[in-house]
Design a protein around this motif. Structure first.
Motif, short mmCIF file in Angstrom:
data_model
loop_
_atom_site.label_atom_id
_atom_site.label_comp_id
_atom_site.label_asym_id
_atom_site.label_seq_id
_atom_site.Cartn_x
_atom_site.Cartn_y
_atom_site.Cartn_z
N THR A 62 0.82 -1.22 0.00
CA THR A 62 0.00 0.00 0.00
C THR A 62 0.85 1.26 0.00
OG1 THR A 62 -0.15 -0.12 2.43
CG2 THR A 62 -1.93 -1.14 1.16
N ARG A 63 2.00 1.23 0.68
CA ARG A 63 2.87 2.41 0.74
C ARG A 63 3.43 2.72 -0.64
NH1 ARG A 63 6.71 -0.09 5.18
NH2 ARG A 63 6.35 -1.76 3.67
N HIS A 64 3.80 1.69 -1.37
CA HIS A 64 4.37 1.88 -2.70
C HIS A 64 3.31 2.42 -3.66
CE1 HIS A 64 7.43 0.90 -5.80
NE2 HIS A 64 6.36 0.79 -6.57
N THR A 65 2.12 1.81 -3.62
CA THR A 65 1.05 2.22 -4.53
C THR A 65 0.57 3.63 -4.23
OG1 THR A 65 0.33 -0.07 -4.86
CG2 THR A 65 -1.28 1.65 -5.35
N LEU A 66 0.62 4.04 -2.97
CA LEU A 66 0.21 5.40 -2.60
C LEU A 66 1.02 6.47 -3.33
CD1 LEU A 66 -0.62 5.41 1.22
CD2 LEU A 66 -2.10 6.16 -0.66
N LYS B 155 -7.64 9.01 -4.91
CA LYS B 155 -7.90 8.64 -3.51
C LYS B 155 -8.92 7.52 -3.48
CE LYS B 155 -6.79 13.19 -1.54
NZ LYS B 155 -5.96 13.54 -2.71
N LYS B 156 -8.43 6.32 -3.21
CA LYS B 156 -9.28 5.14 -3.18
C LYS B 156 -8.84 4.22 -2.04
CE LYS B 156 -11.83 6.02 -6.77
NZ LYS B 156 -13.29 6.12 -6.72
N PRO B 157 -9.77 3.45 -1.48
CA PRO B 157 -9.39 2.47 -0.45
C PRO B 157 -8.44 1.43 -1.05
CG PRO B 157 -11.77 2.82 -0.47
CD PRO B 157 -11.23 3.47 -1.71
N LEU B 158 -7.42 1.05 -0.29
CA LEU B 158 -6.45 0.06 -0.76
C LEU B 158 -6.64 -1.26 -0.03
CD1 LEU B 158 -3.23 2.28 -0.99
CD2 LEU B 158 -4.86 1.72 -2.79
N PHE B 159 -6.48 -2.34 -0.77
CA PHE B 159 -6.66 -3.68 -0.24
C PHE B 159 -5.36 -4.45 -0.48
CE2 PHE B 159 -7.85 -8.12 -0.47
CZ PHE B 159 -8.85 -8.27 0.49
N ALA B 160 -4.75 -4.98 0.57
CA ALA B 160 -3.47 -5.68 0.44
C ALA B 160 -3.64 -7.04 -0.22
CB ALA B 160 -2.82 -5.85 1.80
N TYR B 161 -2.99 -7.23 -1.36
CA TYR B 161 -3.02 -8.50 -2.06
C TYR B 161 -1.60 -8.81 -2.50
CZ TYR B 161 -4.01 -12.10 -5.51
OH TYR B 161 -4.01 -13.29 -6.20
N HIS B 162 -0.97 -9.81 -1.86
CA HIS B 162 0.42 -10.15 -2.17
C HIS B 162 0.60 -11.66 -2.11
CE1 HIS B 162 0.54 -10.46 2.21
NE2 HIS B 162 0.14 -9.19 2.28
N LYS B 163 1.83 -12.12 -2.38
CA LYS B 163 2.09 -13.56 -2.51
C LYS B 163 1.86 -14.35 -1.22
CE LYS B 163 7.11 -13.28 -1.74
NZ LYS B 163 8.44 -13.59 -2.31
N PHE B 164 1.82 -13.65 -0.08
CA PHE B 164 1.64 -14.34 1.19
C PHE B 164 0.16 -14.51 1.59
CE2 PHE B 164 5.78 -12.11 1.46
CZ PHE B 164 6.60 -13.23 1.52
N LYS C 287 -18.99 -4.64 -6.65
CA LYS C 287 -17.93 -3.64 -6.62
C LYS C 287 -17.00 -3.77 -7.83
CE LYS C 287 -17.57 -2.59 -1.69
NZ LYS C 287 -16.64 -2.45 -0.55
N ASN C 288 -16.43 -2.66 -8.24
CA ASN C 288 -15.40 -2.65 -9.28
C ASN C 288 -14.05 -2.50 -8.60
OD1 ASN C 288 -17.05 -2.79 -11.67
ND2 ASN C 288 -17.72 -0.71 -11.21
N ILE C 289 -13.12 -3.38 -8.93
CA ILE C 289 -11.83 -3.40 -8.25
C ILE C 289 -10.69 -3.43 -9.26
CG2 ILE C 289 -10.34 -4.71 -6.67
CD1 ILE C 289 -12.91 -5.80 -5.38
N ALA C 290 -9.63 -2.68 -8.96
CA ALA C 290 -8.43 -2.70 -9.80
C ALA C 290 -7.35 -3.49 -9.08
CB ALA C 290 -7.94 -1.28 -10.07
N LEU C 291 -6.64 -4.32 -9.82
CA LEU C 291 -5.50 -5.07 -9.28
C LEU C 291 -4.23 -4.50 -9.87
CD1 LEU C 291 -4.22 -7.52 -7.77
CD2 LEU C 291 -4.49 -8.80 -9.91
N VAL C 292 -3.31 -4.05 -9.02
CA VAL C 292 -2.03 -3.55 -9.49
C VAL C 292 -0.91 -4.25 -8.73
CG1 VAL C 292 -2.99 -1.26 -10.01
CG2 VAL C 292 -1.90 -1.66 -7.79
#
Length: 268
Positions: free
Chosen positions: A34-38, A47-56, A73-78
């Motif tokens: 989230t810090r990197h994407t911010l 300004k959008k809510p962030l959801f943590a999605y990672h390999k762990f 909901k519409n969600i973007a994955l980055v």
């Protein structure tokens, strides 16, 4: 709808108008860090809510994301940089979306290995993308063995602390070949460095790397002449022995030192 969005691999200006538009319109953004994407979002006043999605947490987070999508909901994955799924999290999520019959689409963006391959000067009509090598030596060697005879370039990803070990591992299986390391792609200190695997990479070891290795050389059996006969062939055409060795190395797709060492062994 889930949008798989490509983001910059270094230079924040390398984002498409469409990607910015999608990131501004979705309800949430799933990201690795989230810090990197911010940093990216702040650069474009998103300004959008962030959801943590990672390999762990791929499985549990994927299930949570699918539930959100099913709720409308519409969600973007980055990912932290480049295209998700390409040596980054997201592959499991896409498979889960397919199984759940949940729609998704891709918003194109930069990919490091494509840029590196073009910059290497080794691009052929075809190429193989390997990505990061496994940590275990046995798995690493087995993977490299499956690519060593490719008649086209092979592309690897590599972290800065693992560059030398990666090059050594490739050399042990591939033998000596021309290679190119491209680092800090799109950034201020972007650099490409040509080298031979036998010599190793001698440049700066900072930033993420794309390593491109040239195609496998033609097999010895494809030459009717022996190495010494091949050298004599060029000498008869007026080349010096040094020039002939260089010409033979080029035709056989090996470093000139390999030909030189061969001639020494024949003289002993």
């Amino acid at each position: 709808m889930l949008y798989v969005v490509g983001t910059p691999i270094g230079n924040l200006k390398d984002i498409t108008y469409r990607a910015v538009e999608v990131l501004k319109e979705v309800d949430e953004i799933a990201c690795e860090d989230t810090r990197h994407t911010l940093k990216l979002l702040n650069a474009y006043d998103i300004k959008k809510p962030l959801f943590a999605y990672h390999k762990f947490n791929e499985r549990s987070a994927g299930e949570a994301l699918i539930k959100k999508l099913q709720e409308g909901k519409n969600i973007a994955l980055v990912s932290d940089a480049g295209m998700p799924l390409i040596s980054d999290p997201g592959n499991l999520l896409v498979k889960m979306l397919v199984e759940a019959n949940q729609p998704f689409t891709v918003i194109p963006g930069p990919t490091a290995f494509v840029c590196g391959l073009i910059m290497s000067g080794l691009l052929d009509y075809r190429f193989s993308f390997v990505g990061f090598l496994p940590e275990k030596n046995s798995e690493r060697r087995a993977l490299l063995e499956s690519f060593k005879d490719c008649d086209h370039p092979t592309v690897f990803y590599c972290a800065p602390h693992d560059v030398n070990e990666t090059v050594k591992s490739i050399y042990k299986v591939f033998g000596n070949r021309k290679a190119c390391a491209v680092r800090e792609i799109t950034k201020a200190f972007e650099q490409r460095e040509e080298f031979f695997l036998e010599e190793g990479y001698l440049g700066e070891t900072r930033g993420e790397f794309v390593i491109i290795v040239d195609k496998a050389p033609e097999r010895e059996k494809s030459f009717e002449m022996s190495v010494n006969e091949h050298i004599d062939h060029f000498i008869k055409q007026g080349l010096s022995k040094k020039e002939a060795i260089k010409a033979v190395a080029k035709e056989r797709g090996v470093h000139k030192n390999e030909i030189y060492k061969y001639t020494l062994s024949e003289e002993e």
